[in-house]
Scaffold this active site. Structure first.
Site, short mmCIF file in Angstrom:
data_model
loop_
_atom_site.label_atom_id
_atom_site.label_comp_id
_atom_site.label_asym_id
_atom_site.label_seq_id
_atom_site.Cartn_x
_atom_site.Cartn_y
_atom_site.Cartn_z
N GLY A 50 -7.60 -4.19 4.53
CA GLY A 50 -8.54 -5.53 3.09
C GLY A 50 -7.13 -5.74 1.90
O GLY A 50 -5.60 -5.98 2.69
N GLY A 281 -4.46 -14.91 -11.72
CA GLY A 281 -5.41 -14.07 -11.54
C GLY A 281 -5.92 -14.53 -9.79
O GLY A 281 -5.30 -15.15 -9.05
N HIS A 453 5.96 24.26 -18.07
CA HIS A 453 7.02 24.01 -18.35
C HIS A 453 8.30 23.74 -17.10
O HIS A 453 8.32 24.57 -16.44
CB HIS A 453 7.73 24.48 -19.67
#
Ligand code: FAD
Ligand code: AMP
Length: 477
Positions: A50, A281, A453
């Protein structure tokens, strides 16, 4: 009825499921339907994957990654790395983008095959409630019926009624912007939404003079205002011209350039550009479907569904961009899984509260949950914890410490209402925020989670600490 609850599934035997559209909504729905035992046929008129895989999420990120490499090279000397840039080879940039797209499309093809989904190449249109006519690529037409149907027809770029845009070769949409022969010398972008901002970022890095023209007072309307303003400043520093409260009135021609007339806060001003990217859009791609022949309720092509993703016609579902609501690939996929499950006997409602919005600028920008603007609008009593990334070691190494993390919480229960990140790999980090909101976590629960960390995620915890005025790595005001 809630999305995310542990679900038990009965296998669907002898149920045929037709999925229209092979984008991230449709192919995911097809795979989920097949997993549940349905006999699945997927109809695709163009290419599997798509918009997302072929002309959307993936190719834009491939261009942006190339742009990011260019940017990193500009800073390499700071890190003691000597590189002599010979610029870029645009053909290779496009070739790399194409290779990634093809690999992913091949992957989807393989997944559908492995799940025994039959793929039909052609354009589907309804001739009745559960009957479809498929115009195949070889010109033949085939009629098929299914016990259940999921529509995942997606969307295409919208062409605004701005005089001089339609049919103008200088005006391009996002699809054309992904395959230009060369980066243009200048580009005017109409629309400061996600697509406009991402393509502006990419072309700016390739040396194009970029101007963004946005009609509203703020870029990226759905994103946190404070961080959007910070991003705007960073983009302007890179030479991108940004105009807000500026409406494009018309596009004409001046010599070999497009001449764009802009209403800038009441004053008319003309801008010249080689190309004009129309990024105002997208519209649903439901015209060919003949929804009215099936009696499927829609609002000018936007298919209407209930929270189960059911249309007004029994056994017919619709998902993703063709609803004309939240046009994001992960929303289409989430709705695809849910629609397949509901079609095959389950009943669960869709909930978008954990939906992250991501903008792949440099640095990246991501948010989930409420923004300050939306919290104010809803009259929610909220507080904010803010942590600047210059105080985070990993961010300082990665991008000089540019960016910030903001956490919004409810004052009454200390629950996390929104997480907003501008910084390196923000789109990868936003998952923690989505999880926190999904679990209705509190500030304390984020604080009590040990964050590795050195990582930028430590700054999420620090933002939660800052909300309680006990951040460790910045003075608390
Ligand atoms: P689509 O992906 O549009 O797929 C619909 C499919 O249906 C198409 O292949 C179409 O050919 C087919 N079809 C339509 N009608 C018929 C018919 N009658 N018969 C047969 N087949 C039919 N989203 C993100 O989440 N992250 C991003 O970073 C992101 N970046 C984007 C960048 C750009 C430039 C663009 C344009 C979009 C981007 N998006 C992004 C949005 C994302 O691509 C879409 O939200 C997503 O593809 C929607 O999926 P979908 O399955 O609903 O529709
Ligand atoms: P999105 O819907 O996220 O793709 O964003 C599209 C953006 O384009 C919105 O922010 C609109 O305000 C903007 N826009 C629409 N029409 C115009 C116009 N004529 N001139 C400038 N900006 C526009």
């Amino acid at each position: 009825m809630k999305n995310g609850v542990t679900r038990l599934f009965i296998m669907a035997k002898n149920i045929s499921l037709i999925v229209i559209g092979g984008g991230p909504g449709g192919y995911v729905a097809a795979i989920r339907g097949a997993q549940l035992g349905a006999d699945v046929t997927l109809i695709e008129k163009n290419r599997l994957g798509g918009t997302c895989l072929n002309v959307g999420c993936i190719p834009t990120k491939a261009l942006l990654h190339a742009a990011e490499i260019m940017e990193e090279m500009n800073h390499a000397a700071e890190y003691g790395i000597k590189v002599k840039s010979e610029g870029y080879d645009w053909k290779q940039v496009l070739a790399k983008k194409g290779a990634v797209v093809n690999q992913l499309v091949g992957g989807v093809t393989g997944l559908l095959k492995a799940n025994k989904v039959k793929v039909m190449e052609g354009e589907a249109s309804f001739t009745g409630a559960k009957t479809l006519s498929v115009k195949k690529k070889d010109g033949k037409t085939e009629t098929i019926t299914g016990d259940k149907i999921i529509i995942a027809a997606g969307s295409v770029p919208a062409i605004p009624p701005i005089p001089g845009v339609e049919g103008n070769p200088a005006c391009i949409d996002s699809t054309a912007a992904l395959s230009l022969e060369n980066p243009p010398e200048s580009l005017l972008v109409i629309g400061g939404g996600v697509i406009g901002m991402e393509l502006a970022t990419a072309y700016n890095a390739f040396g194009t003079k970029v101007t963004i023209v946005e009609a509203l007072p703020k870029l990226l309307p759905m994103m946190d205002g404070e961080l959007t303003a910070m991003l705007r400043g960073l983009m302007e520093k890179k030479g991108i011209e940004i105009l807000t409260e500026a409406k494009v009135l018309s596009v004409g021609k001046s010599g070999d350039k497009a001449e764009v007339q802009v209403d800038l806060k009441g004053t008319k001003k003309a801008f010249l550009a080689e190309k004009v990217l129309v990024a105002v859009g997208r519209r649903t791609d439901t015209g060919a479907l003949q929804l009215d022949k099936a009696g499927i309720r829609h609002d000018r092509g936007k298919i209407q569904v209930n929270e189960l993703m059911e249309t007004s016609v029994k056994d017919v579902y619709a998902i993703g961009d063709c609803l004309g609501q939240i046009m994001l690939a992960h929303i289409a996929s989430a709705q695809g899984e849910l629609a397949a499950e509901n079609a095959l006997g389950h009943k669960a409602g869709f909930d978008s509260k954990t939906n992250p919005s991501c903008v792949y600028t440099v640095p990246e920008f991501a948010g989930v949950g409420l923004t300050e603007e939306s919290a104010k609008e809803k009259g929610i009593d909220y507080g904010v914890g803010n942590f600047p990334l210059f105080a985070n070691g990993k961010a300082l190494i990665a991008n000089g410490g540019v960016g910030a993390i903001k956490i919004l919480y409810g004052k009454k229960f200390n629950e996390i209402l929104g997480v907003h990140i501008l910084g390196p790999r923000a789109t990868d980090m936003i998952g923690e925020g989505a999880l926190a909101i999904g679990l209705e976590a509190t500030l304390e629960e984020v604080i009590n989670t040990i964050h590795a960390h050195p990582t930028v995620t430590e700054a999420v915890r620090e933002a939660a600490l800052a909300a309680e005025k006990r951040a460790i790595h910045i003075p608390n005001k």
